[in-house]
Motif scaffolding. Structure first.
Motif, mmCIF file in Angstrom:
data_model
loop_
_atom_site.group_PDB
_atom_site.id
_atom_site.type_symbol
_atom_site.label_atom_id
_atom_site.label_comp_id
_atom_site.label_asym_id
_atom_site.label_seq_id
_atom_site.Cartn_x
_atom_site.Cartn_y
_atom_site.Cartn_z
ATOM 1 N N ALA A 1 35.706 41.305 4.680
ATOM 2 C CA ALA A 1 36.910 41.856 5.313
ATOM 3 C C ALA A 1 37.609 40.809 6.174
ATOM 4 C CB ALA A 1 36.537 43.076 6.155
ATOM 5 N N GLY A 2 36.820 40.052 6.955
ATOM 6 C CA GLY A 2 37.415 38.995 7.772
ATOM 7 C C GLY A 2 38.028 37.896 6.921
ATOM 8 N N GLY A 3 37.402 37.617 5.777
ATOM 9 C CA GLY A 3 37.946 36.608 4.865
ATOM 10 C C GLY A 3 39.294 37.015 4.301
ATOM 11 N N VAL A 4 39.471 38.308 4.043
ATOM 12 C CA VAL A 4 40.770 38.808 3.574
ATOM 13 C C VAL A 4 41.843 38.534 4.631
ATOM 14 C CG1 VAL A 4 42.094 40.876 3.000
ATOM 15 C CG2 VAL A 4 39.802 40.560 2.046
ATOM 16 N N ILE A 5 41.517 38.799 5.890
ATOM 17 C CA ILE A 5 42.496 38.602 6.960
ATOM 18 C C ILE A 5 42.829 37.121 7.130
ATOM 19 C CG2 ILE A 5 42.931 38.866 9.432
ATOM 20 C CD1 ILE A 5 41.169 41.381 9.337
ATOM 21 N N SER A 6 41.807 36.255 7.128
ATOM 22 C CA SER A 6 42.092 34.822 7.295
ATOM 23 C C SER A 6 42.861 34.273 6.096
ATOM 24 C CB SER A 6 40.806 34.031 7.528
ATOM 25 O OG SER A 6 39.944 34.090 6.415
ATOM 26 N N GLY A 7 42.554 34.758 4.892
ATOM 27 C CA GLY A 7 43.317 34.334 3.715
ATOM 28 C C GLY A 7 44.767 34.747 3.812
ATOM 29 N N TRP A 8 45.002 35.980 4.302
ATOM 30 C CA TRP A 8 46.371 36.463 4.504
ATOM 31 C C TRP A 8 47.104 35.603 5.534
ATOM 32 C CZ3 TRP A 8 49.794 40.176 2.790
ATOM 33 C CH2 TRP A 8 50.870 40.453 3.630
ATOM 34 N N LEU A 9 46.423 35.273 6.638
ATOM 35 C CA LEU A 9 47.065 34.490 7.693
ATOM 36 C C LEU A 9 47.407 33.078 7.217
ATOM 37 C CD1 LEU A 9 44.952 35.630 10.781
ATOM 38 C CD2 LEU A 9 47.404 36.015 10.420
ATOM 39 N N ILE A 10 46.525 32.454 6.437
ATOM 40 C CA ILE A 10 46.820 31.117 5.920
ATOM 41 C C ILE A 10 47.997 31.181 4.954
ATOM 42 C CG2 ILE A 10 45.954 29.215 4.511
ATOM 43 C CD1 ILE A 10 44.821 29.202 7.305
ATOM 44 N N ALA A 11 48.023 32.185 4.090
ATOM 45 C CA ALA A 11 49.140 32.329 3.156
ATOM 46 C C ALA A 11 50.450 32.579 3.904
ATOM 47 C CB ALA A 11 48.858 33.470 2.182
ATOM 48 N N THR A 12 50.402 33.410 4.946
ATOM 49 C CA THR A 12 51.586 33.649 5.766
ATOM 50 C C THR A 12 52.057 32.368 6.425
ATOM 51 O OG1 THR A 12 50.806 35.898 6.223
ATOM 52 C CG2 THR A 12 52.512 35.021 7.670
ATOM 53 N N MET A 13 51.100 31.571 6.896
ATOM 54 C CA MET A 13 51.413 30.276 7.514
ATOM 55 C C MET A 13 52.125 29.354 6.524
ATOM 56 S SD MET A 13 48.679 27.402 8.713
ATOM 57 C CE MET A 13 48.418 26.916 6.980
#
Length: 280
Positions: free
Chosen positions: A177-189
């Motif tokens: 679940a945390g990996g999904v959030i960090s992946g989303w944040l990097i993509a947003t970045m």
């Protein structure tokens, strides 16, 4: 038409394309897609060496956090300060133009989504495999230096161990679940720095600082921490692979590709297709 013109010659910036395309999102999509096409065409060895360099550079996230932690009091305030050290690897890798796996969960995916052929899928999987391998090799080199060379004083080494142990103690569903959030944040970045390149370093800092204080796992930084613990004999290989690496990898890819990239691509397709439907 405008999107096709963006593929000829030098890549235009977002401001220039925005006047021709239906929205700013469509303009950003076109710029990132062109960047992704360039990455997909790169030679394997060029990608590999850049990814190895990127893996070594990413160790500065581990280094920065560990050094700050060793020199700050154990408190909520100290945590907020030492978390800033986590951003260093991302800042250096992106400023240097080195390959980072999670950045590639959005950039080269857009060309495939725009033209989902077997050839483009093979190129995408090749890119992902090479960059993930290179980042892991580079991260392993850095972890070996941290673990086996007499570089750091005892308090810094203890901080490294504390960071690694805290990361590995999370159960795999939390890793996923945390990996999904960090992946989303990097993509947003990645999307944001193409939309506003003048604020690139600030945007990188903000996105990765949020990952740090949220304690969302990142597959490359976390791999360096996990390999460090393995080399010291303080972690089990099966726990590292199945408890951390695999769920975090899946989460990062899900967050960066199948959520962010798919939604962004669908939004842009809707923008581009709307005028065509009206004309029809």
């Amino acid at each position: 038409m405008a999107q096709d013109q963006a593929e000829e010659g030098r890549a235009p910036d977002v401001a220039a394309l925005e006047e021709q395309l239906p929205s700013q999102a469509a303009a950003v999509h076109a710029v990132i897609r062109r960047s992704g096409e360039k990455e997909l065409r790169r030679e394997v060895m060029a990608l590999l060496w850049s990814a190895i360099a990127g893996g070594i550079t990413m160790s500065t996230s581990f280094l920065g956090r560990g050094v700050l932690m060793a020199n700050l009091p154990q408190s909520d305030f100290g945590f907020l300060i030492d978390s800033a050290g986590y951003t260093l690897g991302f800042l250096f890798v992106i400023a240097a133009g080195q390959q980072l796996f999670t950045e590639n969960t959005v950039t080269p995916v857009l060309p495939f989504m725009s033209n989902p052929t077997r050839k483009n899928l093979a190129c995408l999987l090749r890119l992902w495999g090479v960059v993930l391998l290179g980042n892991t090799i580079g991260g392993a080199i850095a972890a070996a230096v941290f673990a086996w060379m007499p570089v750091f004083p005892g308090d810094v080494m203890q901080s490294f161990v504390n960071i690694g142990a805290h990361m590995l103690e999370k159960p795999w569903p939390q890793m996923l679940a945390g990996g999904v959030i960090s992946g989303w944040l990097i993509a947003t970045m990645v999307w944001a720095i193409h939309a506003e390149p003048r604020a690139k370093m600030l945007l990188v800092f903000l996105a990765t600082y949020l990952i740090a204080i949220g304690e969302f796992p990142h597959v490359i930084v976390g791999t360096i921490e996990a390999l460090f613990m393995l080399m010291l004999g303080q972690a089990n290989l099966l726990d590292v692979v199945f408890g951390f690496w695999l769920p975090t990898l899946i989460g990062n890819v899900l967050g960066g590709t199948f959520i962010f990239a798919l939604i962004s691509h669908a939004q842009v397709r809707a923008d581009v297709d709307a005028p065509r439907r009206k004309r029809a």
